[in-house]
Design an enzyme around this catalytic site. Structure first.
Site, short mmCIF file in Angstrom:
data_model
loop_
_atom_site.label_atom_id
_atom_site.label_comp_id
_atom_site.label_asym_id
_atom_site.label_seq_id
_atom_site.Cartn_x
_atom_site.Cartn_y
_atom_site.Cartn_z
N SER A 259 0.84 -1.20 -0.13
CA SER A 259 0.16 -0.06 -0.15
C SER A 259 0.58 1.25 0.09
CB SER A 259 -0.93 0.07 1.30
OG SER A 259 -0.29 0.67 2.33
N LYS A 260 0.31 2.23 -0.62
CA LYS A 260 1.24 3.62 -0.84
C LYS A 260 1.67 4.01 0.79
CE LYS A 260 1.66 7.80 -2.69
NZ LYS A 260 0.84 9.05 -3.24
N ARG A 261 0.55 4.07 1.47
CA ARG A 261 0.56 4.68 3.04
C ARG A 261 1.74 3.84 3.61
NH1 ARG A 261 -1.31 2.77 7.48
NH2 ARG A 261 -2.51 1.19 6.45
#
Ligand code: GLU
Length: 492
Positions: free
Chosen positions: A251-253
């Site tokens: 995930s980007k986060r």
């Protein structure tokens, strides 16, 4: 852009349906690629559908990012749709399901229904009061203007199962009592993802739904919706998740730019190498080859060879790219025709501020192609071909490594300055002239070539000497050797 060739012989129709709520994730790119390969393998049709009904989360920047990423991959599609332009179709399908009795009006105020997602894991499966509301009363309240959501009337009763077959995960089955009466239309009249997706898939005559495994549980609801709209469900094929080395979903986060397609583009991956790498995340050809061109992938791709276990993308804080991706990139770089590779290198030189003419870059490309893992490495590997002045280097580099001294290096350069004006600049003449000069100086080729190489390239680690000299040309070589000779002059 859609492909301009409209006639597709096969009946296969697949779709890639991104929601434009973020940049193009590597997992979405893989979904697109698997759909594309399936379509092309089967001479079918590739549909791009933007699932853009979530007005609060959609952004133009995301739409741009998706198109930018797909354009870079270089894979075309045949038809293109926007879900937001098809809302009337979705609403009328919901009303038809309602009319058939398979949905009911839920007059719970929107704010009270907001907890639906979380409560579906708990006690809230459906509201029996509203599910069983007599039709006359439901009609009366709707006519009076009371807002309502439309919910699917999931069949209830012990032993009732909802089932579908997944091409990857096999037979799937779940007790209907574990599925909540999910919304088809929200109380603001807007269709939900589940409804829009299935109605569009049916209307667009999609034959295979190939998407991420995170949609596997949604598919029970989708199987019910297809039943509700009286359409045969397409074949489902869910793709294993892409995970980080610690097993967490990418995930980007959590993982930053490594999950974005443009990170690979900007680092200088070739699209075909990136495609090759992504295909090996969750799929492999029968013969376990790793290097595959796009044509080879297209002919080898089948859903049977998609596997179920999560696919690990190996990266670390220091090194964002999986070693396999980097290795494949090098292989694809070397497999590319020189003209094409050269054209692909051009933007990296431009970005770095070099004015590299296409002719010169074409001449340089074969000299550096063995030496680069990423396209952008070409700039540092070949900058000295394009710089009017060499960047400063340590004159000690000019001195032959094994037992040489500055006086010896200087003699080499002086000899080169004497013979090169009259030596034709072709490989054999340079080879012969410089080797003969080495013999007359009592040197082996290595100690002879090093001072010349460093003088013209500014470094020891450089492409083959004679080819480099030919591309640089006599005048540049002589000028650089002259400069190096003067530097040594102050050392002896
Ligand atoms: N818009 C959905 C997503 O981006 C599509 C899922 C599907 O392929 O049905 O996850």
């Amino acid at each position: 852009m859609p492909d301009s060739t409209p006639s597709k012989s096969g009946n296969v129709r697949v779709r890639f349906a991104p929601s434009p709520t973020g940049f193009l994730h590597v997992g979405s790119a893989r979904t697109f690629i698997f759909n594309w390969l399936y379509a092309r393998h089967n001479h079918g049709t590739m549909v791009l559908r933007l699932d853009d009904t979530d007005v609060e989360r959609n952004t133009d920047a995301s739409v741009q990012s998706i198109f930018e990423g797909l354009r870079w991959l270089g894979l075309s599609w045949d038809e293109e749709y926007k879900q937001s332009e098809r809302l009337a179709l979705h609403r009328s399908a919901a009303h038809a399901i309602f009319a058939s009795g398979l949905a009911y009006r839920d007059f719970t105020p929107a704010h009270a229904a907001e907890g639906e997602a979380s409560s579906s894991q708990g006690a809230w499966l459906f509201n029996p009061g509203l599910r069983e509301l007599p039709r006359e009363e439901s009609d009366r309240r709707a006519a009076a203007g009371e807002p309502f959501a439309l919910r699917y009337r999931v069949p209830r009763g012990e032993g009732r199962m909802v089932q579908f077959h997944d091409a990857v995960y096999g037979p799937m089955s779940k007790p209907a009592d574990e599925i909540e009466d999910f919304a088809l239309l929200r109380s603001d009249g807007n269709p939900t993802y589940h409804l829009s997706s299935c109605v569009d898939d049916a209307d667009l005559r999609i034959t295979q739904i190939i998407r991420g495994q995170d949609h596997l549980t949604n598919t029970f609801k989708h199987a019910l919706i297809f039943e509700g709209i009286g359409a045969a469900a397409p074949q489902f094929a869910h793709l294993p998740l892409l995970v980080a080395p610690d097993g967490a979903k990418l995930s980007k986060r959590k993982h930053g730019p490594v999950v974005s397609v443009t990170t690979y583009r900007d680092a200088g991956f070739l699209p075909d190498a990136f495609i090759n790498f992504l295909c090996l995340l969750g799929w492999s050809p029968k013969d376990d080859r790793e290097f595959l061109t796009l044509d080879e992938l297209t002919s080898a791709f089948t859903l049977e060879n998609v596997n179920r276990s999560n696919a690990v993308v190996n990266f670390t804080e220091e090194d964002p790219f999986d070693a396999k991706a980097v290795h494949l990139n090098g292989e694809h770089i070397r497999a590319l025709p020189v003209e094409e590779l050269s054209a692909r290198l051009q933007p990296f030189f431009e970005q770095a501020g070099f004015s590299a003419s296409p002719e010169k870059l074409l001449a340089v490309t074969p000299l550096i192609r063995e030496r680069i893992k990423f396209l952008k490495d070409a700039v540092s590997a070949a900058d000295f071909f394009f710089l009017p002045q060499l960047a400063p280097y340590d004159p000690a580099e000019l001195i032959p490594s094994k037992g040489g001294d500055a006086a010896m290096a200087r003699r080499v350069l002086q000899t080169a300055l004497e013979i090169l004006p009259a030596t034709p600049f072709d490989h054999d003449s340079l080879d012969q002239a410089l080797r003969t000069a080495a013999t007359s100086l009592g040197l082996k080729a290595g100690p002879m070539f090093q001072p010349i190489r460093v003088a013209i390239c500014g470094r020891k680690n450089a492409p083959p000497l004679f080819e480099t000299m030919i591309v640089l040309g006599r005048d540049v070589c002589l000028a650089r050797i002259q400069q190096a000779e003067s530097k040594l002059g102050s050392m002896v």
